[in-house]
Design a protein around this motif. Sequence first.
Motif, PDB file in Angstrom:
ATOM      1  N   GLU A  46     -11.492 -26.698  12.152  1.00 15.12           N
ATOM      2  CA  GLU A  46     -11.628 -25.473  12.926  1.00 15.12           C
ATOM      3  C   GLU A  46     -13.018 -25.361  13.532  1.00 15.12           C
ATOM      4  OE1 GLU A  46     -11.174 -21.967  10.516  1.00 15.12           O
ATOM      5  OE2 GLU A  46     -12.862 -22.467   9.203  1.00 15.12           O
ATOM      6  N   TRP A  47     -13.056 -24.726  14.680  1.00 11.05           N
ATOM      7  CA  TRP A  47     -14.315 -24.505  15.378  1.00 11.05           C
ATOM      8  C   TRP A  47     -15.113 -23.436  14.650  1.00 11.05           C
ATOM      9  CZ3 TRP A  47     -15.403 -19.821  18.035  1.00 11.05           C
ATOM     10  CH2 TRP A  47     -16.606 -19.819  18.747  1.00 11.05           C
ATOM     11  N   VAL A  48     -16.447 -23.643  14.595  1.00 16.57           N
ATOM     12  CA  VAL A  48     -17.326 -22.709  13.901  1.00 16.57           C
ATOM     13  C   VAL A  48     -18.276 -22.016  14.865  1.00 16.57           C
ATOM     14  CG1 VAL A  48     -19.170 -22.514  12.178  1.00 16.57           C
ATOM     15  CG2 VAL A  48     -17.210 -24.016  11.741  1.00 16.57           C
ATOM     16  N   TYR A  59     -19.563 -17.680  18.162  1.00 19.95           N
ATOM     17  CA  TYR A  59     -19.232 -17.933  16.766  1.00 19.95           C
ATOM     18  C   TYR A  59     -17.792 -17.535  16.459  1.00 19.95           C
ATOM     19  CZ  TYR A  59     -24.306 -18.071  16.325  1.00 19.95           C
ATOM     20  OH  TYR A  59     -25.633 -18.391  16.481  1.00 19.95           O
ATOM     21  N   ALA A  60     -17.206 -18.259  15.527  1.00 22.22           N
ATOM     22  CA  ALA A  60     -15.924 -17.827  14.986  1.00 22.22           C
ATOM     23  C   ALA A  60     -16.125 -16.510  14.238  1.00 22.22           C
ATOM     24  CB  ALA A  60     -15.375 -18.893  14.042  1.00 22.22           C
ATOM     25  N   ASP A  61     -15.109 -15.679  14.244  1.00 18.53           N
ATOM     26  CA  ASP A  61     -15.224 -14.377  13.584  1.00 18.53           C
ATOM     27  C   ASP A  61     -15.568 -14.516  12.103  1.00 18.53           C
ATOM     28  OD1 ASP A  61     -12.557 -12.726  15.486  1.00 18.53           O
ATOM     29  OD2 ASP A  61     -14.683 -13.043  15.927  1.00 18.53           O
ATOM     30  N   SER A  62     -15.090 -15.579  11.493  1.00 18.54           N
ATOM     31  CA  SER A  62     -15.288 -15.767  10.056  1.00 18.54           C
ATOM     32  C   SER A  62     -16.740 -16.019   9.667  1.00 18.54           C
ATOM     33  CB  SER A  62     -14.412 -16.918   9.548  1.00 18.54           C
ATOM     34  OG  SER A  62     -14.729 -18.113  10.236  1.00 18.54           O
ATOM     35  N   VAL A  63     -17.571 -16.415  10.630  1.00 17.74           N
ATOM     36  CA  VAL A  63     -18.968 -16.731  10.313  1.00 17.74           C
ATOM     37  C   VAL A  63     -19.958 -15.853  11.074  1.00 17.74           C
ATOM     38  CG1 VAL A  63     -18.294 -19.119   9.870  1.00 17.74           C
ATOM     39  CG2 VAL A  63     -19.315 -18.522  12.084  1.00 17.74           C
ATOM     40  N   MET A  82     -26.878 -21.416   7.766  1.00 21.19           N
ATOM     41  CA  MET A  82     -25.765 -20.739   7.110  1.00 21.19           C
ATOM     42  C   MET A  82     -26.314 -19.872   5.983  1.00 21.19           C
ATOM     43  SD  MET A  82     -22.968 -23.825   6.992  1.00 21.19           S
ATOM     44  CE  MET A  82     -23.873 -24.721   5.739  1.00 21.19           C
ATOM     45  N   ASN A  83     -26.139 -18.571   6.116  1.00 22.63           N
ATOM     46  CA  ASN A  83     -26.594 -17.606   5.109  1.00 22.63           C
ATOM     47  C   ASN A  83     -25.400 -16.888   4.499  1.00 22.63           C
ATOM     48  OD1 ASN A  83     -29.280 -18.248   5.829  1.00 22.63           O
ATOM     49  ND2 ASN A  83     -29.299 -16.636   7.394  1.00 22.63           N
ATOM     50  N   SER A  84     -25.649 -16.239   3.374  1.00 25.90           N
ATOM     51  CA  SER A  84     -24.601 -15.462   2.685  1.00 25.90           C
ATOM     52  C   SER A  84     -23.333 -16.282   2.530  1.00 25.90           C
ATOM     53  CB  SER A  84     -24.313 -14.168   3.456  1.00 25.90           C
ATOM     54  OG  SER A  84     -25.479 -13.392   3.611  1.00 25.90           O
TER      55      SER A  84
END
Length: 111
Positions: A46-48, A59-63, A82-84
């Motif tokens: 999946e695209w990030v 950005y993807a909504d998930s990140v 990449m945080n949290s």
Amino acid sequence: QVQLVESGGGLVQPGGSLRLSCVVSGSIFSAFGTDWYRQAPGKQREWVASITVGGSTNYADSVKGRFTISRDNAKSTVYLQMNSLKPEDTAVYYCRFVGHWGQGTQVTVSS
């Protein structure tokens, strides 16, 4: 010949941070946009995130709000801060540049 080499993955606890790097060689890095993708076990890639030549990002909504993509044209490198981090971020992370892929770097988020 375009080559991409990712690094920076590892094991991190939930809530922690990692910074991935992808060094691109064999092409004019500053002339093209770059993307990060990821693939979790048993799931499709999946695209990030993406960054354009001009530095615009998506950005993807998930990140969104947790990850930041950036680029350093002088170093021909794209980064993913990449945080949290969450357990669901566990995956192999790949960068993509003009249709070429790196070998991936494993990110594992676990306590």
